[in-house]
Scaffold this motif. Sequence first.
Motif, PDB file in Angstrom:
ATOM      1  N   ARG A 110       0.223   5.515   2.265  1.00  0.00           N
ATOM      2  CA  ARG A 110       0.928   5.976   1.070  1.00  0.00           C
ATOM      3  C   ARG A 110       1.349   4.746   0.255  1.00  0.00           C
ATOM      4  NH1 ARG A 110       6.024   9.910   1.741  1.00  0.00           N
ATOM      5  NH2 ARG A 110       4.393  10.982   2.960  1.00  0.00           N
ATOM      6  N   LEU A 111       0.961   4.739  -1.029  1.00  0.00           N
ATOM      7  CA  LEU A 111       1.248   3.618  -1.912  1.00  0.00           C
ATOM      8  C   LEU A 111       2.359   4.020  -2.875  1.00  0.00           C
ATOM      9  CD1 LEU A 111      -2.413   2.509  -2.736  1.00  0.00           C
ATOM     10  CD2 LEU A 111      -0.965   1.865  -0.789  1.00  0.00           C
ATOM     11  N   GLN A 112       3.278   3.089  -3.113  1.00  0.00           N
ATOM     12  CA  GLN A 112       4.435   3.360  -3.943  1.00  0.00           C
ATOM     13  C   GLN A 112       4.585   2.267  -4.993  1.00  0.00           C
ATOM     14  OE1 GLN A 112       7.646   3.514  -1.130  1.00  0.00           O
ATOM     15  NE2 GLN A 112       6.965   5.437  -0.190  1.00  0.00           N
ATOM     16  N   GLY A 113       5.613   2.415  -5.828  1.00  0.00           N
ATOM     17  CA  GLY A 113       5.909   1.396  -6.822  1.00  0.00           C
ATOM     18  C   GLY A 113       5.741   1.849  -8.257  1.00  0.00           C
TER      19      GLY A 113
ATOM     20  N   ASP B 166     -15.978  -3.405  -3.311  1.00  0.00           N
ATOM     21  CA  ASP B 166     -16.033  -3.669  -1.873  1.00  0.00           C
ATOM     22  C   ASP B 166     -15.063  -2.793  -1.080  1.00  0.00           C
ATOM     23  OD1 ASP B 166     -13.629  -4.767  -2.614  1.00  0.00           O
ATOM     24  OD2 ASP B 166     -14.148  -6.831  -2.103  1.00  0.00           O
ATOM     25  N   GLY B 167     -14.276  -1.957  -1.771  1.00  0.00           N
ATOM     26  CA  GLY B 167     -13.389  -1.028  -1.103  1.00  0.00           C
ATOM     27  C   GLY B 167     -12.152  -1.647  -0.510  1.00  0.00           C
ATOM     28  N   ARG B 168     -11.834  -2.901  -0.840  1.00  0.00           N
ATOM     29  CA  ARG B 168     -10.665  -3.542  -0.250  1.00  0.00           C
ATOM     30  C   ARG B 168      -9.391  -3.293  -1.048  1.00  0.00           C
ATOM     31  NH1 ARG B 168     -12.898  -9.539   1.651  1.00  0.00           N
ATOM     32  NH2 ARG B 168     -14.800  -8.782   2.686  1.00  0.00           N
ATOM     33  N   GLN B 169      -9.536  -3.120  -2.362  1.00  0.00           N
ATOM     34  CA  GLN B 169      -8.363  -3.015  -3.225  1.00  0.00           C
ATOM     35  C   GLN B 169      -8.435  -1.736  -4.055  1.00  0.00           C
ATOM     36  OE1 GLN B 169      -8.481  -6.734  -5.408  1.00  0.00           O
ATOM     37  NE2 GLN B 169      -7.171  -7.758  -3.898  1.00  0.00           N
ATOM     38  N   LEU B 170      -7.276  -1.350  -4.568  1.00  0.00           N
ATOM     39  CA  LEU B 170      -7.137  -0.163  -5.400  1.00  0.00           C
ATOM     40  C   LEU B 170      -6.299  -0.545  -6.615  1.00  0.00           C
ATOM     41  CD1 LEU B 170      -7.771   2.971  -5.363  1.00  0.00           C
ATOM     42  CD2 LEU B 170      -5.446   3.262  -4.530  1.00  0.00           C
ATOM     43  N   ALA B 171      -6.798  -0.223  -7.825  1.00  0.00           N
ATOM     44  CA  ALA B 171      -6.087  -0.547  -9.068  1.00  0.00           C
ATOM     45  C   ALA B 171      -5.627   0.732  -9.733  1.00  0.00           C
ATOM     46  CB  ALA B 171      -6.989  -1.335 -10.007  1.00  0.00           C
ATOM     47  N   THR B 172      -4.464   0.664 -10.397  1.00  0.00           N
ATOM     48  CA  THR B 172      -3.911   1.824 -11.100  1.00  0.00           C
ATOM     49  C   THR B 172      -3.406   1.397 -12.466  1.00  0.00           C
ATOM     50  OG1 THR B 172      -1.642   1.525 -10.262  1.00  0.00           O
ATOM     51  CG2 THR B 172      -3.158   2.837  -8.917  1.00  0.00           C
ATOM     52  N   VAL B 173      -3.387   2.352 -13.399  1.00  0.00           N
ATOM     53  CA  VAL B 173      -2.764   2.176 -14.713  1.00  0.00           C
ATOM     54  C   VAL B 173      -1.757   3.299 -14.873  1.00  0.00           C
ATOM     55  CG1 VAL B 173      -4.655   3.452 -15.829  1.00  0.00           C
ATOM     56  CG2 VAL B 173      -3.166   1.995 -17.208  1.00  0.00           C
TER      57      VAL B 173
ATOM     58  N   LEU C 162      -0.168  -2.303 -15.157  1.00  0.00           N
ATOM     59  CA  LEU C 162      -1.300  -2.216 -14.241  1.00  0.00           C
ATOM     60  C   LEU C 162      -0.852  -2.733 -12.886  1.00  0.00           C
ATOM     61  CD1 LEU C 162      -4.193  -3.705 -16.422  1.00  0.00           C
ATOM     62  CD2 LEU C 162      -3.437  -1.343 -16.306  1.00  0.00           C
ATOM     63  N   ARG C 163      -1.421  -2.163 -11.836  1.00  0.00           N
ATOM     64  CA  ARG C 163      -1.071  -2.593 -10.486  1.00  0.00           C
ATOM     65  C   ARG C 163      -2.325  -2.660  -9.624  1.00  0.00           C
ATOM     66  NH1 ARG C 163       2.978   0.714 -12.401  1.00  0.00           N
ATOM     67  NH2 ARG C 163       5.110  -0.122 -12.218  1.00  0.00           N
ATOM     68  N   ILE C 164      -2.356  -3.654  -8.755  1.00  0.00           N
ATOM     69  CA  ILE C 164      -3.432  -3.796  -7.776  1.00  0.00           C
ATOM     70  C   ILE C 164      -2.812  -3.743  -6.387  1.00  0.00           C
ATOM     71  CG2 ILE C 164      -5.185  -5.349  -6.840  1.00  0.00           C
ATOM     72  CD1 ILE C 164      -5.756  -6.354  -9.584  1.00  0.00           C
ATOM     73  N   TYR C 165      -3.369  -2.875  -5.538  1.00  0.00           N
ATOM     74  CA  TYR C 165      -2.889  -2.698  -4.174  1.00  0.00           C
ATOM     75  C   TYR C 165      -3.956  -3.154  -3.185  1.00  0.00           C
ATOM     76  CZ  TYR C 165       0.802   0.377  -6.019  1.00  0.00           C
ATOM     77  OH  TYR C 165       1.883   0.892  -6.703  1.00  0.00           O
ATOM     78  N   GLU C 166      -3.494  -3.597  -2.040  1.00  0.00           N
ATOM     79  CA  GLU C 166      -4.323  -3.725  -0.836  1.00  0.00           C
ATOM     80  C   GLU C 166      -3.793  -2.689   0.138  1.00  0.00           C
ATOM     81  OE1 GLU C 166      -4.548  -7.594   0.789  1.00  0.00           O
ATOM     82  OE2 GLU C 166      -5.886  -8.363  -0.777  1.00  0.00           O
TER      83      GLU C 166
ATOM     84  N   PRO D  70       2.274  -1.107   1.217  1.00  0.00           N
ATOM     85  CA  PRO D  70       2.383   0.018   0.275  1.00  0.00           C
ATOM     86  C   PRO D  70       2.855  -0.403  -1.107  1.00  0.00           C
ATOM     87  CG  PRO D  70       4.247   0.029   1.775  1.00  0.00           C
ATOM     88  CD  PRO D  70       3.330  -1.062   2.248  1.00  0.00           C
ATOM     89  N   GLU D  71       3.308  -1.651  -1.254  1.00  0.00           N
ATOM     90  CA  GLU D  71       3.765  -2.143  -2.533  1.00  0.00           C
ATOM     91  C   GLU D  71       2.623  -2.876  -3.234  1.00  0.00           C
ATOM     92  OE1 GLU D  71       6.642  -1.410  -3.808  1.00  0.00           O
ATOM     93  OE2 GLU D  71       7.253  -0.340  -1.986  1.00  0.00           O
ATOM     94  N   PRO D  72       2.667  -2.946  -4.567  1.00  0.00           N
ATOM     95  CA  PRO D  72       1.559  -3.570  -5.292  1.00  0.00           C
ATOM     96  C   PRO D  72       1.444  -5.062  -4.998  1.00  0.00           C
ATOM     97  CG  PRO D  72       3.363  -3.045  -6.790  1.00  0.00           C
ATOM     98  CD  PRO D  72       3.689  -2.407  -5.478  1.00  0.00           C
ATOM     99  N   LEU D  73       0.205  -5.526  -4.971  1.00  0.00           N
ATOM    100  CA  LEU D  73      -0.067  -6.943  -4.773  1.00  0.00           C
ATOM    101  C   LEU D  73       0.134  -7.720  -6.069  1.00  0.00           C
ATOM    102  CD1 LEU D  73      -1.241  -9.143  -2.810  1.00  0.00           C
ATOM    103  CD2 LEU D  73      -3.496  -8.530  -3.705  1.00  0.00           C
ATOM    104  N   GLN D  74      -0.253  -7.107  -7.217  1.00  0.00           N
ATOM    105  CA  GLN D  74      -0.092  -7.714  -8.528  1.00  0.00           C
ATOM    106  C   GLN D  74       0.365  -6.650  -9.517  1.00  0.00           C
ATOM    107  OE1 GLN D  74      -3.056 -10.603 -10.121  1.00  0.00           O
ATOM    108  NE2 GLN D  74      -4.315  -9.933  -8.386  1.00  0.00           N
ATOM    109  N   GLU D  75       1.035  -7.113 -10.557  1.00  0.00           N
ATOM    110  CA  GLU D  75       1.409  -6.256 -11.677  1.00  0.00           C
ATOM    111  C   GLU D  75       1.156  -7.006 -12.968  1.00  0.00           C
ATOM    112  OE1 GLU D  75       4.984  -4.060 -11.946  1.00  0.00           O
ATOM    113  OE2 GLU D  75       5.187  -3.776  -9.760  1.00  0.00           O
TER     114      GLU D  75
END
Length: 1012
Positions: free
Chosen positions: A632-635, A648-655, A661-665, A670-675
């Motif tokens: 479960r991803l939050q933030g 490659d299926g390692r990361q997930l990006a959202t808008v 924008l957020r990038i998750y691993e 569960p918190e974003p890696l970048q914003e």
Amino acid sequence: MNRFKVSKFRHTEARLPRRETWISDIRAGTVPSCGNHIKASCSLIAFNSDRPGVLGIVPLEGQGEDKRHVTHLGCHSDLVTDLDFSPFDDFLLATASADKTVKLWRLPAPDGLLPSGPGLVLGPEDVQVEVLQFHPTADGILVSAAGRTVKVWDAAKQQPLTELAAHGDLVQGATWSRDGALVGTTCKDKQLRIFDPRAKPEASQSTWAHENNRDGRLVWTGTQEHLVSTGFNKMREREVKLWDTRLFSSACTSVTLDTSPRSLMPLLDPDSRLLVLAGKGESQLYCYEVAPQQPALSPVTQCLLESALRGVALVPRRALAVMGCEVLRVLQLSDTAIVPISYHVPRKAVEFHEDLFPDTAGCVPASDPHAWWAGSNQQVQRVSLHPACRPHPSFTSRLVPPAGPTPEEAQPAETPVGDADPSEGFSSPPSLLTSPSTPSSLGPSLSISSTSGIGTSPSQRSLQSLLGPSSKFRHAQGTILHRDSHITNLKGLNLTTPGESDGFCANWQRVAMPLLSSGGQVAVLELRKPGRLPDTVLPTLQNGAAVTDLAWDPFDPHHLAVAGEDARIRLWRVPPEGLEEVLTMPEAVLTGHTEKIYSLRFHPLAADVLASSSYDLTIRIWDLKAGAERLRLQGHRDQIFGLAWSSDGRQLATVCKDGHLRIYEPRGSPEPLQEGPGPEGARGARIVWVCDGHCLLVSGFDSRSERQLLLYSAEALASGPLAVLGLDVAPSTLLPSYDPDTRLVLLTGKGDTRVFLYELLPEAPFFLECNSFTSPDPHKGFILLPKTECDVREVEFARCLRLRQTSLEPVTFRLPRVRKEFFQDDVFPDTAVSWEPVLSAGAWLGGANGQPRLLSLQPPDMTPVSQAPREGPARRAPASALYLEEKSDQQKKEELLSAMVAKLGNRVDPLPQDSFEGVDEDEWGTWIRALVWEDLTCAEQQSSCATTTEPALWSPCSATREATAVRSPCTAMKSSPCSPQLEKAHAQQRRPNAAKKKKRTQKATCSMIPFL
């Protein structure tokens, strides 16, 4: 007209301007409504564009040779049905729409920005709003008609002052009288009604207008007593009627025009009483003079147009060229241009003619809504049109106050145009509007912007080719395949899925689309079975809740995931032979979200891994094999517009709607890696990984509601976008479809007719524009199919499915190549085997990674074009200057003659005379003597026979010399002499022919001399 009084408009002529003075390069659209599709103030023109809910805005006048630029304003989420400018404020525009609302817009002053939203919103109504009109004397009052309801609005309070009594059918027109006291309406029930809104909501008068219930229109003359209506009679003939409200039981006069299915749009100038009639889709304008005193409708002139008419509008009299005796100006809206048509009275153009141009209503309102509703009938002060009396007092409405300086502060409200003749030049000043595609300044990032509107101009494309590289796909051609490959007769489609959904989904075998019926039904159609669907009910999947999104499993073409408004995900198994019966029980149901789900995305490499986003502001990752939530991803702090897996299926990006924008691993935290900062607009957005996972492409809106593309570096989201590209203004979010093999992205929105193509680069210039694809009608969805569906022999690099209202059409994108017999390996690199999983769900959740297997698309019987033999360079003839330089005229003639002879000598085909056989020289002499002998008269032949010893002349043909002998005529004469009378008649008979034969013999002899 009175027979003792001659009309001053009897010699009026309509002048069509030169084509270069048209407002061209537009794409107009028409909608099935009762509006005229175009309106004009003294400063601006607004018209329906070919995109739903979008208006084109262009200045009315110009200056010099500068071309007027069209900007686009996204007004509504559905079709714009009618529009009107305020009679007092040139920059206040009201729009009505099929989305059941009326909106008021403050259009920009010079160097201003297009509004990001409406100033006021009236409604919504129960059905779409058909017509609207501003009050002619009071600022802030409008009348609108929606269905059977007519309302009078106080725009400042955003509430109706009164609602008129219900009509018997659809209201087709509602207009104010010129003094603003009465409202006249036309209705599909064939009734013409007159209302006094301040007295009572019921009609004060009504009568039967036209005997046919087809589209009818209504306009008032300059007085309260007379009005003009248009419609159809029983014989479906178009007719115009003049009415007197004091004798309303029957029309004063009526004119029948012709039989045509096109409804008439009447335009009446109350000062000159000139009535212009125009039919949609026709190429002719009728002009009449209305004389209520006679009463009469007198024809004035007719005008033939160069193109079909889509809409028509009158220019206010304050903007006419009065010194050129221009008494009327009509704007014709065609498919690709706005044509100004001027009506002139032939008089001296050096003086002002007061009889042609009486004082007209000014632009300062006489009252406000409160005073008018209390009973005030004060009229607008009239102003003179004489150029010496300009500029007139200006007015800025307080309904929608301007953001910056008011128009009258920026420039005079009334531009002196009296000395200009629009029929001679209709030239315009630079655009008063700033293009919505002005580049955004986003810190150190680079901004790239194209011209807002329909397409990029040739000069911009040329400049782009000079400043940077061009794409090899720039000449791509999109084509809708033959009807035999279509699936037609689609019924009951659900076209109101959330903006976060594509609307339907497809794989290489079948397509799934939600239906509008209750229970969240989903239709599954087989792509291998095109054709017309039966009229009977199709077997469906009974989802049990309204469908919000759906997606096919990329590794199992029979496995479908469907998200519903009940916060559940249902997994369905479609039989291999297709859906033949209604399925009510899903294979599995995933529960966990607490709010409605709006996005589903399968993992690109791992089997049975699914990500979902919900209004509960979480993203959950499911193990479908176990049927359980694993991550479960939050933030997120607001609605999640879109999400995307990296290749490659390692990361997930959202808008997100919160502007980030957020990038998750997902397996790490569960918190974003970048914003990083996202699009400025909050109307919707999409995100996709591009450039081998090094960049992120986001489609969204800016603060002015312009659609734009933003390219980010996946390693540095916080630094902002690398580049920003402005596209156009439209209400729908751009849906990106990315092809990783060619790095091409296809972008279009629901309800659009155009598909943009761009090649993406991780370095400048980032965006390489390619040919776009334009469809004849709007599409409801557009999806890219797997690469294996492309026909590489035809250099087809992409194949898509286009969903229409009633059909599904395949669209192919091809690249024109010369040597198509070779495999174009520069266009078709090895592609990933996306239909085979690399990992299992357990392996991926345990931390394993992998890479997909690659597959060559080269057919076994084709050779790559990179290995094809090189073609020899074409022989190029030397320039003519090499032959003609420093040579005399005689040398030039000789060389030219030699070249002609050489060219003739190079002919391979023999001439016809080359196959002829020759004869001996003595045979030529004998044959010529025989011809000479035939031309001699009888007396000459007798004289010749008496002096010659040769008994006979023989035929020149040696092959028949012994078989055929031509004896002298005198031999026959000796045996049977003729009488002198007979001989004389015979000689007269032969004399004319003998002269001709003698000339021919002489010519033949001269031509044969070289051979004798």
